[in-house]
Design a protein around this motif. Structure first.
Motif, PDB file in Angstrom:
ATOM      1  N   ASP A 219      -5.386 -26.487   0.478  1.00 29.39           N
ATOM      2  CA  ASP A 219      -5.201 -25.932   1.814  1.00 29.39           C
ATOM      3  C   ASP A 219      -3.730 -25.556   1.948  1.00 29.39           C
ATOM      4  O   ASP A 219      -2.857 -26.397   1.737  1.00 29.39           O
ATOM      5  CB  ASP A 219      -5.565 -26.962   2.879  1.00 29.39           C
ATOM      6  CG  ASP A 219      -7.042 -27.279   2.899  1.00 29.39           C
ATOM      7  OD1 ASP A 219      -7.391 -28.432   3.194  1.00 29.39           O
ATOM      8  OD2 ASP A 219      -7.843 -26.369   2.611  1.00 29.39           O
TER       9      ASP A 219
ATOM     10  N   SER B  41      -5.356 -22.240   5.480  1.00 32.62           N
ATOM     11  CA  SER B  41      -6.435 -21.564   4.764  1.00 32.62           C
ATOM     12  C   SER B  41      -6.630 -22.222   3.415  1.00 32.62           C
ATOM     13  O   SER B  41      -5.699 -22.803   2.851  1.00 32.62           O
ATOM     14  CB  SER B  41      -6.101 -20.080   4.572  1.00 32.62           C
ATOM     15  OG  SER B  41      -5.910 -19.431   5.808  1.00 32.62           O
ATOM     16  N   ASN B  42      -7.831 -22.101   2.885  1.00 36.26           N
ATOM     17  CA  ASN B  42      -8.170 -22.719   1.608  1.00 36.26           C
ATOM     18  C   ASN B  42      -8.123 -21.694   0.484  1.00 36.26           C
ATOM     19  O   ASN B  42      -8.621 -20.572   0.637  1.00 36.26           O
ATOM     20  CB  ASN B  42      -9.559 -23.342   1.699  1.00 36.26           C
ATOM     21  CG  ASN B  42      -9.914 -24.139   0.458  1.00 36.26           C
ATOM     22  OD1 ASN B  42     -10.604 -23.653  -0.432  1.00 36.26           O
ATOM     23  ND2 ASN B  42      -9.408 -25.348   0.391  1.00 36.26           N
ATOM     24  N   TYR B  43      -7.552 -22.095  -0.648  1.00 40.40           N
ATOM     25  CA  TYR B  43      -7.407 -21.204  -1.796  1.00 40.40           C
ATOM     26  C   TYR B  43      -7.828 -21.910  -3.078  1.00 40.40           C
ATOM     27  O   TYR B  43      -7.674 -23.133  -3.200  1.00 40.40           O
ATOM     28  CB  TYR B  43      -5.950 -20.749  -1.945  1.00 40.40           C
ATOM     29  CG  TYR B  43      -5.468 -19.832  -0.858  1.00 40.40           C
ATOM     30  CD1 TYR B  43      -5.010 -20.350   0.350  1.00 40.40           C
ATOM     31  CD2 TYR B  43      -5.483 -18.456  -1.024  1.00 40.40           C
ATOM     32  CE1 TYR B  43      -4.567 -19.519   1.360  1.00 40.40           C
ATOM     33  CE2 TYR B  43      -5.043 -17.614  -0.019  1.00 40.40           C
ATOM     34  CZ  TYR B  43      -4.589 -18.152   1.174  1.00 40.40           C
ATOM     35  OH  TYR B  43      -4.159 -17.318   2.177  1.00 40.40           O
ATOM     36  N   TRP B  44      -8.312 -21.094  -4.018  1.00 39.72           N
ATOM     37  CA  TRP B  44      -8.601 -21.568  -5.373  1.00 39.72           C
ATOM     38  C   TRP B  44      -7.647 -20.896  -6.353  1.00 39.72           C
ATOM     39  O   TRP B  44      -7.299 -19.721  -6.190  1.00 39.72           O
ATOM     40  CB  TRP B  44     -10.031 -21.210  -5.770  1.00 39.72           C
ATOM     41  CG  TRP B  44     -11.080 -22.029  -5.097  1.00 39.72           C
ATOM     42  CD1 TRP B  44     -11.752 -21.750  -3.955  1.00 39.72           C
ATOM     43  CD2 TRP B  44     -11.595 -23.288  -5.553  1.00 39.72           C
ATOM     44  NE1 TRP B  44     -12.643 -22.751  -3.659  1.00 39.72           N
ATOM     45  CE2 TRP B  44     -12.575 -23.706  -4.633  1.00 39.72           C
ATOM     46  CE3 TRP B  44     -11.325 -24.111  -6.657  1.00 39.72           C
ATOM     47  CZ2 TRP B  44     -13.274 -24.906  -4.778  1.00 39.72           C
ATOM     48  CZ3 TRP B  44     -12.024 -25.292  -6.809  1.00 39.72           C
ATOM     49  CH2 TRP B  44     -12.992 -25.684  -5.865  1.00 39.72           C
TER      50      TRP B  44
ATOM     51  N   ASN C 209      -7.466 -26.399  -6.177  1.00 38.61           N
ATOM     52  CA  ASN C 209      -7.871 -25.980  -4.840  1.00 38.61           C
ATOM     53  C   ASN C 209      -6.911 -26.596  -3.847  1.00 38.61           C
ATOM     54  O   ASN C 209      -6.535 -27.767  -3.988  1.00 38.61           O
ATOM     55  CB  ASN C 209      -9.297 -26.436  -4.549  1.00 38.61           C
ATOM     56  CG  ASN C 209      -9.728 -26.088  -3.142  1.00 38.61           C
ATOM     57  OD1 ASN C 209      -9.569 -26.862  -2.216  1.00 38.61           O
ATOM     58  ND2 ASN C 209     -10.273 -24.898  -2.982  1.00 38.61           N
TER      59      ASN C 209
END
Length: 120
Positions: free
Chosen positions: A95, A107-110, A93
């Motif tokens: 940012d 933005s946040n991503y997995w 995970n």
């Protein structure tokens, strides 16, 4: 398309090692803070700041090491002395900064997850 791409999972015997990688793809992006999680409950395993400061779950301290290569937009999780209880799907995970003419956005991503299986 901006995404996190994981690699490096697999099957290993207890006591063995694996290294997971998580690369940010897409143009004009960079990883800010990042973390590694595992399992359906998304247990935090390790975190790493943009400057390289790390933190770990007690269960993995002394065995796992998080690192990063900012030039490659990649974070890593080196896992040594693996135990059967480390078996799980591991998720990255992060940012991500995206840079555009309008300025940077965060933005946040997995990642997609990678299976780690440790046999006894």
């Amino acid at each position: 398309q901006v995404q996190l791409v994981e690699s490096g999972g697999g099957l290993v015997q207890a006591g063995g090692s694996l290294r997971l990688s998580c690369a940010a793809s897409g143009s004009a992006v960079s990883i800010n803070n990042a973390g590694w999680y595992r399992g359906n409950q998304r247990e935090l395993v390790a975190g790493i700041s943009r400057g390289g400061v790390t933190n770990y779950a007690d269960s993995v301290k002394g065995r796992f090491t998080a690192s990063r290569d900012n030039a490659k937009n990649t974070v890593y999780l080196q896992m040594n002395n693996l135990k059967p209880e480390d078996t799980a799907v591991y998720y990255c995970n992060a940012d991500l900064f995206r840079y555009s003419t309008g300025g940077p956005t965060l933005s946040n991503y997995w990642g997609q997850g990678t299976q780690v299986t440790v046999s006894s």
